[in-house]
Design an enzyme around this catalytic site. Structure first.
Site, PDB file in Angstrom:
ATOM      1  N   ASN A 182      22.372  -7.811 -22.451  1.00  0.00           N
ATOM      2  CA  ASN A 182      23.738  -7.373 -22.244  1.00  0.00           C
ATOM      3  C   ASN A 182      24.640  -8.597 -22.381  1.00  0.00           C
ATOM      4  O   ASN A 182      24.490  -9.558 -21.645  1.00  0.00           O
ATOM      5  CB  ASN A 182      23.869  -6.726 -20.857  1.00  0.00           C
ATOM      6  CG  ASN A 182      25.224  -6.135 -20.632  1.00  0.00           C
ATOM      7  OD1 ASN A 182      26.238  -6.811 -20.776  1.00  0.00           O
ATOM      8  ND2 ASN A 182      25.260  -4.872 -20.257  1.00  0.00           N
TER       9      ASN A 182
ATOM     10  N   HIS B 167      25.607  -3.834 -24.924  1.00  0.00           N
ATOM     11  CA  HIS B 167      24.584  -3.637 -23.899  1.00  0.00           C
ATOM     12  C   HIS B 167      23.290  -4.261 -24.406  1.00  0.00           C
ATOM     13  O   HIS B 167      23.192  -4.651 -25.573  1.00  0.00           O
ATOM     14  CB  HIS B 167      24.381  -2.154 -23.627  1.00  0.00           C
ATOM     15  CG  HIS B 167      25.452  -1.552 -22.781  1.00  0.00           C
ATOM     16  ND1 HIS B 167      25.379  -0.263 -22.312  1.00  0.00           N
ATOM     17  CD2 HIS B 167      26.623  -2.056 -22.302  1.00  0.00           C
ATOM     18  CE1 HIS B 167      26.447   0.005 -21.584  1.00  0.00           C
ATOM     19  NE2 HIS B 167      27.218  -1.062 -21.567  1.00  0.00           N
TER      20      HIS B 167
ATOM     21  N   GLU C 257      20.348  -3.031 -25.209  1.00  0.00           N
ATOM     22  CA  GLU C 257      19.701  -2.329 -26.321  1.00  0.00           C
ATOM     23  C   GLU C 257      20.513  -2.435 -27.608  1.00  0.00           C
ATOM     24  O   GLU C 257      19.955  -2.666 -28.678  1.00  0.00           O
ATOM     25  CB  GLU C 257      19.489  -0.853 -25.953  1.00  0.00           C
ATOM     26  CG  GLU C 257      18.629  -0.645 -24.716  1.00  0.00           C
ATOM     27  CD  GLU C 257      19.401  -0.597 -23.402  1.00  0.00           C
ATOM     28  OE1 GLU C 257      18.844  -0.045 -22.443  1.00  0.00           O
ATOM     29  OE2 GLU C 257      20.547  -1.098 -23.335  1.00  0.00           O
TER      30      GLU C 257
ATOM     31  N   SER D 159      16.872   1.749 -17.533  1.00  0.00           N
ATOM     32  CA  SER D 159      17.024   3.020 -18.239  1.00  0.00           C
ATOM     33  C   SER D 159      18.322   3.015 -19.043  1.00  0.00           C
ATOM     34  O   SER D 159      19.374   2.626 -18.531  1.00  0.00           O
ATOM     35  CB  SER D 159      17.032   4.166 -17.219  1.00  0.00           C
ATOM     36  OG  SER D 159      17.021   5.408 -17.869  1.00  0.00           O
TER      37      SER D 159
ATOM     38  N   CYS E 146      21.811   3.775 -21.019  1.00  0.00           N
ATOM     39  CA  CYS E 146      22.981   4.635 -20.922  1.00  0.00           C
ATOM     40  C   CYS E 146      23.005   5.539 -22.161  1.00  0.00           C
ATOM     41  O   CYS E 146      22.189   5.392 -23.072  1.00  0.00           O
ATOM     42  CB  CYS E 146      24.248   3.788 -20.853  1.00  0.00           C
ATOM     43  SG  CYS E 146      24.651   2.955 -22.418  1.00  0.00           S
TER      44      CYS E 146
ATOM     45  N   CYS F 120      23.405   3.600 -25.567  1.00  0.00           N
ATOM     46  CA  CYS F 120      22.173   2.962 -26.041  1.00  0.00           C
ATOM     47  C   CYS F 120      21.131   4.005 -26.438  1.00  0.00           C
ATOM     48  O   CYS F 120      20.433   3.848 -27.439  1.00  0.00           O
ATOM     49  CB  CYS F 120      21.642   2.021 -24.970  1.00  0.00           C
ATOM     50  SG  CYS F 120      22.778   0.642 -24.656  1.00  0.00           S
TER      51      CYS F 120
ATOM     52  N   ASP G  40      30.677  -2.256 -16.569  1.00  0.00           N
ATOM     53  CA  ASP G  40      29.675  -2.105 -17.615  1.00  0.00           C
ATOM     54  C   ASP G  40      29.325  -0.647 -17.863  1.00  0.00           C
ATOM     55  O   ASP G  40      29.060  -0.258 -18.998  1.00  0.00           O
ATOM     56  CB  ASP G  40      28.403  -2.900 -17.253  1.00  0.00           C
ATOM     57  CG  ASP G  40      27.496  -3.060 -18.421  1.00  0.00           C
ATOM     58  OD1 ASP G  40      27.899  -3.668 -19.429  1.00  0.00           O
ATOM     59  OD2 ASP G  40      26.343  -2.572 -18.354  1.00  0.00           O
TER      60      ASP G  40
END
Length: 157
Positions: free
Chosen positions: A49, A60, A62, A87, A89, A92, A152
């Site tokens: 991130n 982010h 990912e 996990s 969002c 992503c 975020d």
């Protein structure tokens, strides 16, 4: 062994790389979430991130990782695994679905969970490790930088 078979030793090694990225992001003053994209056992890219470091709306862990992998043929994504410390969002998750990444290994989902059922409904294999190091990173984030976390994920602090 098939590409998508759950190989715990490889999963551990790749998740550890994602954790390194998350720690680097934290040390840079950002959100401690890291990711790794792996194709047939080869690490294509790592990411973290970087929203605050890059003054970005979308970096982010990912999305940073996939961006850093560069332009790849569709068949590469379709035979890759995305490792992430938290996990994903919906942004992503949507990126993973767009590129048809078939498996996502999640370090932890106690701190945040939004997209796992949606991912599964799209045919993505989601394996949650519930890793203590990943949990500790997010617990520290929530205790020490709650305002960054709220921003975020698009919430008010």
């Amino acid at each position: 062994m098939t590409l998508l078979a759950n190989n715990q030793a490889n999963d551990r090694a790749h998740l550890d790389l994602a954790i390194e990225q998350a720690r680097t992001g934290w040390d840079e003053g950002g959100v401690p979430i890291g990711a790794v994209l792996v194709h047939e056992g080869e690490v294509l890219a790592t990411g973290r991130n970087r929203r605050f470091q890059m003054d970005s709306a979308i970096r982010h862990g990912e999305t940073d990782c996939i961006e850093r992998a560069g332009r790849l043929p569709a068949k590469v994504y379709r035979n890759s695994v995305l490792y992430t410390t938290l996990s994903p969002c919906f942004m992503c998750a949507g990126t993973a679905v767009l590129y048809e990444i078939p498996r996502i290994v999640v370090g932890e989902n106690r701190s945040f969970q939004a997209s796992e059922e949606w991912l599964r409904s799209r045919g993505v294999i989601v394996d949650v490790i519930d890793d203590p190091a990943c949990r500790a990173l997010m617990e520290r984030m929530l205790a020490e930088r709650p305002e960054l976390w709220a921003e975020d994920i698009g919430e008010e602090a």
